[in-house]
Design a protein around this motif. Structure first.
Motif, short mmCIF file in Angstrom:
data_model
loop_
_atom_site.label_atom_id
_atom_site.label_comp_id
_atom_site.label_asym_id
_atom_site.label_seq_id
_atom_site.Cartn_x
_atom_site.Cartn_y
_atom_site.Cartn_z
N ILE A 7 0.85 -1.18 0.00
CA ILE A 7 0.00 0.00 0.00
C ILE A 7 0.89 1.24 0.00
N ARG A 8 0.67 2.13 -0.96
CA ARG A 8 1.37 3.41 -0.88
C ARG A 8 0.65 4.32 0.12
N HIS A 9 1.40 5.08 0.87
CA HIS A 9 0.83 6.00 1.86
C HIS A 9 -0.13 7.00 1.22
N GLY A 10 -0.96 7.63 2.03
CA GLY A 10 -1.84 8.69 1.57
C GLY A 10 -1.06 9.92 1.15
N GLN A 11 -1.77 10.86 0.52
CA GLN A 11 -1.12 12.09 0.07
C GLN A 11 -0.38 12.76 1.23
N ALA A 12 0.86 13.13 0.97
CA ALA A 12 1.68 13.79 1.98
C ALA A 12 1.75 15.29 1.68
N ASN A 13 2.70 15.97 2.29
CA ASN A 13 2.87 17.40 2.10
C ASN A 13 3.62 17.64 0.79
N SER A 14 2.88 17.67 -0.32
CA SER A 14 3.49 17.65 -1.64
C SER A 14 4.27 18.92 -1.98
N GLY A 15 4.07 19.98 -1.25
CA GLY A 15 4.82 21.21 -1.53
C GLY A 15 6.14 21.32 -0.80
N ALA A 16 6.53 20.27 -0.11
CA ALA A 16 7.74 20.31 0.72
C ALA A 16 9.01 20.38 -0.13
N ARG A 57 4.49 9.34 7.63
CA ARG A 57 3.39 9.18 6.68
C ARG A 57 2.94 7.73 6.58
N HIS A 58 3.84 6.78 6.80
CA HIS A 58 3.45 5.37 6.84
C HIS A 58 2.59 5.07 8.06
N VAL A 59 3.06 5.55 9.20
CA VAL A 59 2.34 5.30 10.46
C VAL A 59 0.96 5.94 10.43
N GLU A 60 0.89 7.18 9.94
CA GLU A 60 -0.40 7.88 9.88
C GLU A 60 -1.36 7.18 8.91
N THR A 61 -0.86 6.69 7.80
CA THR A 61 -1.71 5.97 6.86
C THR A 61 -2.30 4.72 7.50
N ALA A 62 -1.45 3.93 8.15
CA ALA A 62 -1.93 2.71 8.80
C ALA A 62 -2.93 3.03 9.90
N THR A 63 -2.68 4.08 10.65
CA THR A 63 -3.60 4.46 11.73
C THR A 63 -4.96 4.86 11.16
N SER A 153 6.00 3.25 0.53
CA SER A 153 6.06 4.41 -0.37
C SER A 153 6.22 3.98 -1.82
N GLY A 154 5.99 4.94 -2.72
CA GLY A 154 6.01 4.64 -4.14
C GLY A 154 7.35 4.19 -4.67
N GLY A 155 8.43 4.78 -4.19
CA GLY A 155 9.76 4.37 -4.65
C GLY A 155 10.06 2.94 -4.28
N LEU A 156 9.67 2.54 -3.07
CA LEU A 156 9.91 1.17 -2.64
C LEU A 156 9.05 0.20 -3.46
N GLN A 174 9.48 5.21 -14.42
CA GLN A 174 8.15 5.45 -14.98
C GLN A 174 7.07 4.80 -14.13
N MET A 175 7.36 3.64 -13.58
CA MET A 175 6.40 2.98 -12.70
C MET A 175 6.20 3.80 -11.43
N ALA A 176 7.28 4.32 -10.87
CA ALA A 176 7.18 5.13 -9.66
C ALA A 176 6.29 6.35 -9.88
N LEU A 177 6.41 6.97 -11.04
CA LEU A 177 5.62 8.17 -11.35
C LEU A 177 4.13 7.86 -11.45
N ALA A 178 3.78 6.62 -11.78
CA ALA A 178 2.39 6.27 -12.01
C ALA A 178 1.62 5.91 -10.75
N ILE A 179 2.31 5.67 -9.65
CA ILE A 179 1.68 5.07 -8.47
C ILE A 179 0.82 6.09 -7.71
N TYR A 180 -0.45 5.73 -7.53
CA TYR A 180 -1.39 6.59 -6.81
C TYR A 180 -1.18 6.49 -5.29
N ASN A 181 -1.55 7.54 -4.60
CA ASN A 181 -1.62 7.48 -3.14
C ASN A 181 -2.69 6.48 -2.71
#
Length: 217
Positions: A7-16, A57-63, A153-156, A174-181
């Protein structure tokens, strides 16, 4: 040998602009995670074990998924440090840090290629070491008892797919770029080897009133 659902984590702070600032879910990220958890429970999908990386972000997603399983935290499931790699690539090779989504999509494959070639001196870990830790963690989980959920996460996830599909570095990027939250990706044991039987599934976000929640970053 048991199957694994990544499972990829939920949307994170994308402007970081750095790893620490990125590492927390947005309000939408919590909602995506809650919807996923509800979907899994309503479909009666059985999972005996839950693993996450140690990132916030992993912990918060699971919670927010609320799967009623005690999570095992494993740092081997943590994401590659893209923002750190990107800053090092800029400093060492003059390749500009991306400033928008369009530049990010061309930048990520460059980062992966330079990193794989050991041409980023400031990398926090070598590409080969990242590859080895992902393989070791997933092999150990697959050898456990019962189906496992793995929040990461998506990279993993793209690295896991690289390993089972023998992807080159460009295809991995290219696969990493395609992965949804909060997308699901299943590795199923076939003939003693993990094989992909699901990729980038987001059934919990397919209703028309949830299309806005189909995010990549």
């Amino acid at each position: 040998m048991s199957h694994i659902t990544l499972i990829r984590h939920g949307q994170a702070n994308s402007g970081a602009q750095d790893e620490a600032s990125y590492d927390r879910l947005s309000a939408l990220g919590h909602q995506q995670s809650a919807w996923l958890g509800t979907h899994l429970r309503e479909r009666g999908q059985h999972h005996a074990r839950l693993y996450t990386g140690t990132l916030r972000r992993h912990v918060e997603t699971a919670t927010s998924m609320d799967m009623e399983l005690e999570p095992v935290r494993d740092a081997r499931l943590n994401e590659l440090e893209y923002l750190t790699l990107a800053r090092a690539l800029e400093a060492e090779h003059g390749i500009p840090f991306p400033t928008d989504n369009a530049s990010f999509t061309t930048h990520l494959p460059l980062v992966f290629q330079y990193w794989q070639d050991d041409r980023i001196d400031g990398a926090p870990e070598r590409f080969a070491d990242f590859e080895a830790r992902v393989n070791a963690a997933l092999t150990e989980i697959a050898e456990g008892d019962g189906p496992a959920l793995v929040v990461t996460s998506g990279g993993l996830i793209s690295m896991a797919m690289r390993q089972v599909l023998r992807l080159d570095i460009t295809a991995m990027a290219q696969m990493a770029l395609a992965i949804y939250n909060t997308s699901q990706h299943r590795l199923f044991p076939i003939g003693g080897t993990l094989s992909p039987t699901m990729f980038n599934a987001i059934p919990h976000l397919e209703a028309p009133d949830r299309h806005y929640a189909q995010t990549h970053v």
